[in-house]
Scaffold this motif. Sequence first.
Motif, mmCIF file in Angstrom:
data_model
loop_
_atom_site.group_PDB
_atom_site.id
_atom_site.type_symbol
_atom_site.label_atom_id
_atom_site.label_comp_id
_atom_site.label_asym_id
_atom_site.label_seq_id
_atom_site.Cartn_x
_atom_site.Cartn_y
_atom_site.Cartn_z
ATOM 1 N N UNK A 5 -0.676 -2.871 -9.356
ATOM 2 C CA UNK A 5 -0.159 -2.618 -8.009
ATOM 3 C C UNK A 5 -0.161 -1.116 -7.751
ATOM 4 N N UNK A 6 -0.495 -0.724 -6.528
ATOM 5 C CA UNK A 6 -0.414 0.697 -6.146
ATOM 6 C C UNK A 6 -0.234 0.763 -4.634
ATOM 7 N N UNK A 7 -0.035 1.964 -4.144
ATOM 8 C CA UNK A 7 0.113 2.125 -2.696
ATOM 9 C C UNK A 7 0.527 3.531 -2.343
ATOM 10 N N UNK A 8 0.645 3.770 -1.046
ATOM 11 C CA UNK A 8 1.184 5.053 -0.586
ATOM 12 C C UNK A 8 1.752 4.893 0.815
ATOM 13 N N UNK A 9 2.518 5.886 1.213
ATOM 14 C CA UNK A 9 3.134 5.891 2.539
ATOM 15 C C UNK A 9 3.065 7.302 3.102
ATOM 16 N N UNK A 10 2.787 7.403 4.407
ATOM 17 C CA UNK A 10 2.925 8.703 5.066
ATOM 18 C C UNK A 10 3.330 8.520 6.521
ATOM 19 N N UNK A 11 4.012 9.525 7.004
ATOM 20 C CA UNK A 11 4.479 9.530 8.385
ATOM 21 C C UNK A 11 4.919 10.922 8.745
ATOM 22 N N UNK A 12 5.560 11.045 9.909
ATOM 23 C CA UNK A 12 5.967 12.371 10.377
ATOM 24 C C UNK A 12 7.283 12.292 11.138
ATOM 25 N N UNK A 13 7.915 13.473 11.238
ATOM 26 C CA UNK A 13 8.807 13.727 12.371
ATOM 27 C C UNK A 13 7.944 14.535 13.331
ATOM 28 N N UNK A 14 7.710 13.991 14.538
ATOM 29 C CA UNK A 14 6.808 14.650 15.491
ATOM 30 C C UNK A 14 7.586 15.119 16.723
ATOM 31 N N UNK A 15 7.039 16.125 17.369
ATOM 32 C CA UNK A 15 7.607 16.606 18.641
ATOM 33 C C UNK A 15 6.449 16.991 19.555
ATOM 34 N N UNK A 16 6.365 16.359 20.723
ATOM 35 C CA UNK A 16 5.313 16.681 21.693
ATOM 36 C C UNK A 16 5.747 17.890 22.530
ATOM 37 N N UNK A 36 0.443 1.560 2.693
ATOM 38 C CA UNK A 36 -0.534 0.759 1.939
ATOM 39 C C UNK A 36 0.175 0.054 0.785
ATOM 40 N N UNK A 37 -0.197 -1.202 0.553
ATOM 41 C CA UNK A 37 0.244 -1.907 -0.648
ATOM 42 C C UNK A 37 -0.980 -2.631 -1.199
ATOM 43 N N UNK A 38 -1.391 -2.265 -2.414
ATOM 44 C CA UNK A 38 -2.680 -2.694 -2.959
ATOM 45 C C UNK A 38 -2.514 -3.403 -4.301
ATOM 46 N N UNK A 39 -3.298 -4.462 -4.474
ATOM 47 C CA UNK A 39 -3.363 -5.130 -5.780
ATOM 48 C C UNK A 39 -4.822 -5.194 -6.216
ATOM 49 N N UNK A 40 -5.101 -4.589 -7.366
ATOM 50 C CA UNK A 40 -6.449 -4.632 -7.962
ATOM 51 C C UNK A 40 -6.400 -5.508 -9.197
ATOM 52 N N UNK A 41 -7.404 -6.373 -9.333
ATOM 53 C CA UNK A 41 -7.440 -7.275 -10.491
ATOM 54 C C UNK A 41 -8.835 -7.289 -11.100
ATOM 55 N N UNK A 42 -8.875 -7.095 -12.404
ATOM 56 C CA UNK A 42 -10.132 -7.116 -13.142
ATOM 57 C C UNK A 42 -10.328 -8.533 -13.687
ATOM 58 N N UNK A 47 -16.728 -8.395 -12.909
ATOM 59 C CA UNK A 47 -16.149 -8.818 -11.624
ATOM 60 C C UNK A 47 -14.755 -8.215 -11.419
ATOM 61 N N UNK A 48 -14.558 -7.625 -10.231
ATOM 62 C CA UNK A 48 -13.257 -7.071 -9.844
ATOM 63 C C UNK A 48 -12.926 -7.526 -8.434
ATOM 64 N N UNK A 49 -11.639 -7.530 -8.118
ATOM 65 C CA UNK A 49 -11.237 -7.882 -6.762
ATOM 66 C C UNK A 49 -10.116 -6.956 -6.300
ATOM 67 N N UNK A 50 -10.035 -6.754 -5.001
ATOM 68 C CA UNK A 50 -8.963 -5.944 -4.407
ATOM 69 C C UNK A 50 -8.377 -6.662 -3.198
#
Length: 310
Positions: A5-16, A36-42, A47-50
């Motif tokens: 299992x792997x993943x990442x997150x990103x966002x902001x505090x924004x001001x226009x 993102x939330x990812x599962x990779x399996x060998x 043969x691999x799958x994601x």
Amino acid sequence: GQGKFSGYMFGDYYYNISHNDSTLKGLNGFWFRRIYFTYDYEISENFNTRFRLEMNTPGDYKSKDRLIPYVKDAYLSYERLTHSLILGVSPTPTWEYIEGFWGYRCVEKTPLDLYKIGDSRDFGIAFKGSFGKNGIFKYHIMGGNGEGLKPELNKGKKVMGSLLFNPLKSISLELYSDYGYADKKKEYLFQGFLGWKIEKSSIGVQYSHYIKKGKEKLEINVFSLFSVLKISEKLSIFGRYDRVTEPLPWGKGISYTPFNDNSSFHLFIFGFDFHPIKNVSFIPNIFYVHYTEESLEKDIQSRFTFFYSF
């Protein structure tokens, strides 16, 4: 087999700070631009799958939807020596290499992704691999529905191909083209990218020419130049300049940073990346759009971007 299992997150505090649409001026807040939330399996040696889910805060300044996950990757790959065959929903060659080279997807999409010219994913079959001495040539060819992550509802299809040349470890040259047809419309894209990278510092230049033929002909040229400079172990500085030579007819529908659809423009992005530990970044940055139509207000969005992966 082995799974991960792997993943990442990103966002902001924004001001226009400023915007060509006066109703968006002064708006501010927190949002997740990607999770993102990812599962990779060998499955076996070959043969691999994601399977990957993505979710985002709606960036249209109207929707009140919650974070809704959707399938981003779902594919089976067969690998043998330096070549692979991929079946399912997988990354297209359109900007996959450029995005990795730019390295700051958490700050902004690469040009064609941002301007909605092409798709990052497609459902189809792909071949990728390398050849030549030490694999100095890499290829990625794909045939798919041409609908991105949406289902196929027409007779049309899309073919895409890129060839990457690394004459030296630090220099990359990529040539890309695609052709799509659907509902009496034809689309062509031609792109060249040249990059230089040494340690964590890099310079990249890209030119893209997009043609759409239907009842009317649409042509858009995109030029982009970016640079990342590593100042120390924990601090980098980056800048980017994009020139879009024609108005984007769909500009108002672009999430987070809608563009005026009646003017060509210059885009500037500048920021600092403070990474106290590996896989965590805090990135203050500015997104600035100058329209060639002088009556239009500039788009200026300040952001405090955060990124973390696991």
